[in-house]
Scaffold this active site. Structure first.
Site, PDB file in Angstrom:
ATOM      1  N   GLU A 135       1.597   2.634   3.529  1.00 15.70           N
ATOM      2  CA  GLU A 135       1.166   3.888   2.879  1.00 15.70           C
ATOM      3  C   GLU A 135       2.237   4.964   3.048  1.00 15.70           C
ATOM      4  O   GLU A 135       1.941   6.154   3.128  1.00 15.70           O
ATOM      5  CB  GLU A 135      -0.173   4.347   3.469  1.00 15.70           C
ATOM      6  CG  GLU A 135      -0.956   5.273   2.585  1.00 15.70           C
ATOM      7  CD  GLU A 135      -2.355   5.553   3.127  1.00 15.70           C
ATOM      8  OE1 GLU A 135      -3.152   6.081   2.380  1.00 15.70           O
ATOM      9  OE2 GLU A 135      -2.650   5.220   4.300  1.00 15.70           O
ATOM     10  N   HIS A 155     -10.063   1.311  -1.913  1.00 12.56           N
ATOM     11  CA  HIS A 155      -9.519   2.548  -1.326  1.00 12.56           C
ATOM     12  C   HIS A 155     -10.283   3.710  -1.934  1.00 12.56           C
ATOM     13  O   HIS A 155     -10.191   3.949  -3.130  1.00 12.56           O
ATOM     14  CB  HIS A 155      -8.024   2.647  -1.671  1.00 12.56           C
ATOM     15  CG  HIS A 155      -7.232   3.609  -0.828  1.00 12.56           C
ATOM     16  ND1 HIS A 155      -7.638   4.903  -0.581  1.00 12.56           N
ATOM     17  CD2 HIS A 155      -6.045   3.445  -0.175  1.00 12.56           C
ATOM     18  CE1 HIS A 155      -6.724   5.489   0.192  1.00 12.56           C
ATOM     19  NE2 HIS A 155      -5.765   4.636   0.454  1.00 12.56           N
ATOM     20  N   HIS A 212       1.620   5.076  -2.437  1.00 13.40           N
ATOM     21  CA  HIS A 212       1.122   5.957  -3.495  1.00 13.40           C
ATOM     22  C   HIS A 212       2.295   6.713  -4.094  1.00 13.40           C
ATOM     23  O   HIS A 212       3.220   7.126  -3.391  1.00 13.40           O
ATOM     24  CB  HIS A 212       0.067   6.920  -2.942  1.00 13.40           C
ATOM     25  CG  HIS A 212      -1.063   6.206  -2.263  1.00 13.40           C
ATOM     26  ND1 HIS A 212      -1.897   5.327  -2.934  1.00 13.40           N
ATOM     27  CD2 HIS A 212      -1.478   6.197  -0.967  1.00 13.40           C
ATOM     28  CE1 HIS A 212      -2.785   4.830  -2.076  1.00 13.40           C
ATOM     29  NE2 HIS A 212      -2.549   5.327  -0.879  1.00 13.40           N
ATOM     30  N   HIS A 255       0.842  -1.197   0.000  1.00 13.71           N
ATOM     31  CA  HIS A 255       0.000   0.000   0.000  1.00 13.71           C
ATOM     32  C   HIS A 255       0.879   1.250   0.000  1.00 13.71           C
ATOM     33  O   HIS A 255       1.249   1.776   1.048  1.00 13.71           O
ATOM     34  CB  HIS A 255      -0.923  -0.034   1.225  1.00 13.71           C
ATOM     35  CG  HIS A 255      -1.911   1.091   1.289  1.00 13.71           C
ATOM     36  ND1 HIS A 255      -2.995   1.068   2.119  1.00 13.71           N
ATOM     37  CD2 HIS A 255      -1.981   2.281   0.636  1.00 13.71           C
ATOM     38  CE1 HIS A 255      -3.698   2.189   1.976  1.00 13.71           C
ATOM     39  NE2 HIS A 255      -3.093   2.943   1.093  1.00 13.71           N
TER      40      HIS A 255
END
Lengths: 348, 348
Positions: free
Chosen positions: A288, A182, A8, A6
């Protein structure tokens, strides 16, 4: 090997000036392109420091011992609710292209998860060509799926147990890639910010999926729930009890094991609760990073999102459980040995 | 002494035929009254067995060792979103009157918490007279407060940190009673059922309250969050981290301690997480018995909502912590020694 399921992408800021232009001209100036050189992309990952995160993306990965990260578009920027839908389509395509280039520049650090051009004004079948392009042409290993493209403006589409979502599930199964549930942005009349909207959408999605026949209709479907399933593992008792009232009911804890959950929580107690509830084999390491948790805990100096340390501190996990969480399950779900051999070569 | 801070009244079925009539005539037949004798009320509590709960209300309390329960209207029946608002007003008044009669019939087992005639079409100031009637005239010890009177139909009122709610907070402080935050029904376009809506509303309410200045503007306000705070204790890490980015930020765990939380969770791990997160002195024993958790765990034969056993099983809690959770905090918050001396007399 430590695989973060996870993450980005950190892109050059030109992606966001491109987005701001789309939102200003609403399509009047045409599609356009994000201008970014390979050096720009490298610098964004290695050198640029977002003040909210304290240090660069790569510094975060290195300090946390993350070998490989699955990167998708930054969700709160996905603007799924903006109109016309073509500006969403363009933005998501550009975003996916930048993710692809980033993965090509750092083939041993990143693998790619695509965003979809989701919009309340388009049909799920309209989102599939971009999924197909990313997976079949660009080698993406997963898909980011937003359960609420209205971004809090509502009325939202049916929840994820509904047949509305079946075209997406069919495509995921056909292409053999998992989806990470998500949500994206959030705007009024919703009363929560985007970060809390994530938690609420995951909660609704899990409840809906496990009340539905999706797990039976798509036995090959792999769905990963972000942020450790929202509220559900903590509130599991009421779901177990309620489910037991259904005739011929499948026990709720068994249903939970039809899904996967990332470990994207920032306290050890909560991660322990997750693992005890769903089983270590249903958990994928996720941090994340850099993101919401990229501030330091003043008590011990650790980054809140150094989830690897939290999992290492759980004394009742054995080495094989930890390896499952850190590596094996992600490697299998994302088919990394087949799809990204360069990413897993020469690693632990 | 074991005080359950989260229970809902079991009434004669005439309350629900009264409600069904209101929903059919929408006020055309006038206010009317619920017909119920004292014997009917006693029988509903002692003898009637709702098949979903397996045994009567009183049998549940006795078997679980609950000495005293705070009872409020059954939330999923409160129909706050129905129009015209006067039928909500009438129904809530009848409901509160039945609760009062039930408490008078069982003065050593029940104390009363009132519902409010909340409606999306009325102003919070319109809800205060019924609160005042219940507390000042009938001796109620608390108030049930629904953060979403639209019951999922939206757009909802501002979240609970907003000044919209200040007339309610002012009245609670003036009357010296706590409120239990607990939503009611839920209907489309919301995608969740009423039970999940509880969890979502608690989550939004806690997040909103702790971002706001409510705790500073009303230092005497006592708010109890149902179902152990929704998702927040499990997801606490992201709130701690995000809050630390605010200038001059008050640490999030300190903010959490401006609220109280019931223990209405049905697994020990989750209750442990709650107590570790907010502190034993911020937790009130709550079981919502009989209710969602009133089915038996096939592994050990226990009722899922036998929360007392779960708390007794936590080996790191000491006796004074347990007494705080089971008795002391509720006794103080609801001012039971002053307001309901007959309920706490001659008890442990």
């Amino acid at each position: 090997m430590i695989i973060d399921s996870h993450g980005h992408v950190t892109t050059p800021e030109t992606l966001y000036s491109y987005k701001a232009n789309l939102l200003a001209h609403r399509g009047a100036h045409g599609r356009g392109r994000v201008g970014a050189s390979d050096d720009d992309i490298r610098a964004a990952v290695i050198d640029e420091v977002n003040p909210a995160f304290g240090m660069s993306h790569m510094a975060h990965l290195d300090e946390a011992g993350i070998d490989l990260q699955v990167i998708s578009p930054r969700p709160f920027h996905m603007m799924h609710s903006e109109e016309p839908a073509k500006i969403v389509q363009w933005y998501i395509e550009e975003n996916n292209d930048l993710i692809h280039r980033c993965c090509e520049l750092f083939p041993d650090r990143f693998v790619a998860m695509c965003g979809l051009p989701q919009s309340p004004t388009t049909d799920p079948t309209d989102w599939i060509p971009e999924m197909r392009r990313c997976v079949e042409e660009l080698g993406f290993v997963g898909v980011l799926l937003n359960s609420d493209p209205t971004e809090g403006q509502g009325p939202p589409p049916p929840p994820m147990g509904d047949r509305y979502w079946y075209p997406v599930y069919e495509a995921l199964c056909e292409l053999g890639v998992p989806a990470l549930i998500h949500s994206a942005g959030c705007r009024p009349p919703a009363r929560e910010d985007y970060s809390l909207h994530f938690i609420i959408e995951e909660t609704i999605s899990v409840a809906s999926l496990l009340k539905s026949s999706v797990r039976h209709d798509f036995p090959e479907l792999k769905l990963i729930v972000s942020h450790a399933g929202g509220a559900i593992p903590y509130q599991i008792g009421r779901f177990i009890s309620n489910a037991s009232r259904e005739p011929n009911s499948e026990p709720y804890l068994e249903r939970m094991r039809s899904l996967y959950f990332d470990t994207c929580l920032y306290t050890q107690d909560a991660i322990e609760l997750l693992i005890k509830t769903v089983g270590a084999d249903r958990c994928l390491f996720g941090s994340e990073k850099p993101g919401t948790g990229s501030t330091r805990n003043p008590d011990n100096g650790r980054w809140w999102d150094d989830v690897k340390l939290l999992i290492e501190d759980i004394d009742w996990l054995d080495d094989s459980d930890r390896k499952m969480i850190f590596e094996d399950t992600a490697r299998t779900l994302f088919r990394l040995d087949e799809r990204a051999p360069q990413a897993v070569a020469n690693r632990g």
